[in-house]
Design a protein around this motif. Sequence first.
Motif, PDB file in Angstrom:
ATOM      1  N   GLN A 306       0.813  -1.241   0.000  1.00  0.00           N
ATOM      2  CA  GLN A 306       0.000   0.000   0.000  1.00  0.00           C
ATOM      3  C   GLN A 306       0.832   1.270   0.000  1.00  0.00           C
ATOM      4  OE1 GLN A 306      -2.894  -0.592  -0.790  1.00  0.00           O
ATOM      5  NE2 GLN A 306      -3.678  -2.403   0.232  1.00  0.00           N
ATOM      6  N   ASP A 344      -0.256  -3.938  -4.094  1.00  0.00           N
ATOM      7  CA  ASP A 344      -1.132  -2.796  -4.385  1.00  0.00           C
ATOM      8  C   ASP A 344      -0.491  -1.573  -3.739  1.00  0.00           C
ATOM      9  OD1 ASP A 344      -2.971  -4.626  -5.376  1.00  0.00           O
ATOM     10  OD2 ASP A 344      -4.351  -4.451  -3.683  1.00  0.00           O
ATOM     11  N   SER A 378      -9.220   7.398  -2.955  1.00  0.00           N
ATOM     12  CA  SER A 378     -10.605   7.819  -3.144  1.00  0.00           C
ATOM     13  C   SER A 378     -11.282   7.784  -1.780  1.00  0.00           C
ATOM     14  CB  SER A 378     -11.271   6.823  -4.120  1.00  0.00           C
ATOM     15  OG  SER A 378     -12.650   7.006  -4.193  1.00  0.00           O
TER      16      SER A 378
END
Length: 528
Positions: A306, A344, A378
């Motif tokens: 992350q 990710d 987001s």
Amino acid sequence: MTINPLDGESQSPAFPIESYNLRMTTSTAHRRLWIETVGCQMNVLDSELVVAALRRQGWQLTTSPAEADAVFYNTCSVRQHAEDKIWSALGRVRQEKQARPGLIVGVLGCMAQKDQELIRTRAPWVDLVVGPGQLHRVPGIVEEILAGGPPRIEVSLDRTAGSRDAVTKSFESYDPDRDPTMRPTPFQAFIRTQTGCDKFCAFCVVPRVRGPEQARPPAAILAEATKLVAEGCREITLIGQTVNSYKWHDGGKTTRLADLLHDLDSIDGLDRIKFVTNYPRDMTPELIGAVRDLPKVCQYLHVPAQHGSDAVLTRMKRGYTIGEYLEMHARVSEELPRAAVTSDFIVGFCGETDAEFQTSVDLIDRLQFKNSFIFKYSPRPGTKAFDRQPDDVPEEVKKERHRILLDTQTKASLAGNLPFIGTRQTVLVEGLSTRDEKRAVDPGPDGSAQLTGRTSCDRIVVFDAPMRLVGRLVDVVIDAAGAWSLSGTVADGLAAAVPLPLATDGACGTGGCDGPGPIHQIAPRPER
Ligand code: SAH
């Protein structure tokens, strides 16, 4: 089947975020269903199961919403973009509903859970709103609506709406019997190991919309795998939000993911076992040992980092430091030198400075992931970050950081793929390549087309071969490499790769018995 990256953010053509339609035509269908699936593998599996249940009630899939009697959207709330896509689709389907009031419109999945009332007020033409913990109700609700019943909302309790026990009970795992013809490919299947998530990363809406983490009993997972393999399935991917956190207590015994892998590895006829997505702290020595020692378990580990900065990881509430991630990665590299590790990354998270962003670039440079899915932050209502941390990185900066990180990863991916040139790789053939699917190539079973498959370390390989190789493991000699795929030539010639007639006829055709590598018979592909 069409698989399109939903928002163009992730550079790899596969999961985690994609939009894909399950489609099937039939001239005899009585009632026709069109379903669009957005989001993760969990949604893909949920759609497969809902469609199978409706087929048992006489429904058939259709290729276009215009000729459907029911239009369903199985939705994702992980990023705003995924929701926007569904709001637009609901706007379009409104006209269809006006023209054909009998059309049943359904919103399933994470948006249904998160935006239940909003959907009813913004899109009152929607007939059913069903959250991920209530999907078993869909067939019954559809029957009631067909019989003239009112619109329905079926969702689970909000995480703060009751005791953990009550909330957990309201999210019911949906794992009915499978229908092999409903999978995009009958020789591959997802199996759920657990539902929900308890990690509560500050950015992530999943714990809210999919509820508390609940493990499925090991016996149910094994029974499902055994049945799938008996039906012709060759590759199983275990899925959970944090699959390696799997834990099942029974009396004095605790079963973890490593134990499940041991049991699955002994199923005859199964070739490959994968599992996604992993949480870095739960990458235990036992799990790494299982991947090392069990021949069917693929050396492919998706372990999202992350971010590269401790300060940002703290703000994200990820629960580990970069030092711990590096230590985990070092253990993987030592025990599994051939493994492909993927990640990710989120760019532009609340308060991310230039210097903090640079640490993500440095992490990719240092660890050279096989690939990474890269997302612009987001803000999601219902998360800790949304409530407590301002979304203060401007969109233009997010875009630029996304571009830079993607460039960094692209270089790493290409560097990782180049050494494969000249090697021989065993590939599970999945179907037409994206290129030939876009061109709607229909070569027939014997004609050659550009096919695509994956190595056990999840590298995509394209090569020219007949469609009848689909569902088989074949060896391919790699002759070119790009960042996102390899291309090659079927090893030892096609004749050796395709045993004709099939071994079940008790005879061997050209090269069939002596052909290279394991070659398997599969159930015929369904007409699609
Ligand atoms: N637990 C699952 C699903 C998480 S969503 C998994 O790990 O695969 C998949 C990825 O989406 C996450 O790893 C994260 O990188 C990204 N993501 C989640 N919430 C996000 C948000 N609010 N904004 C941007 N990306 C997000």
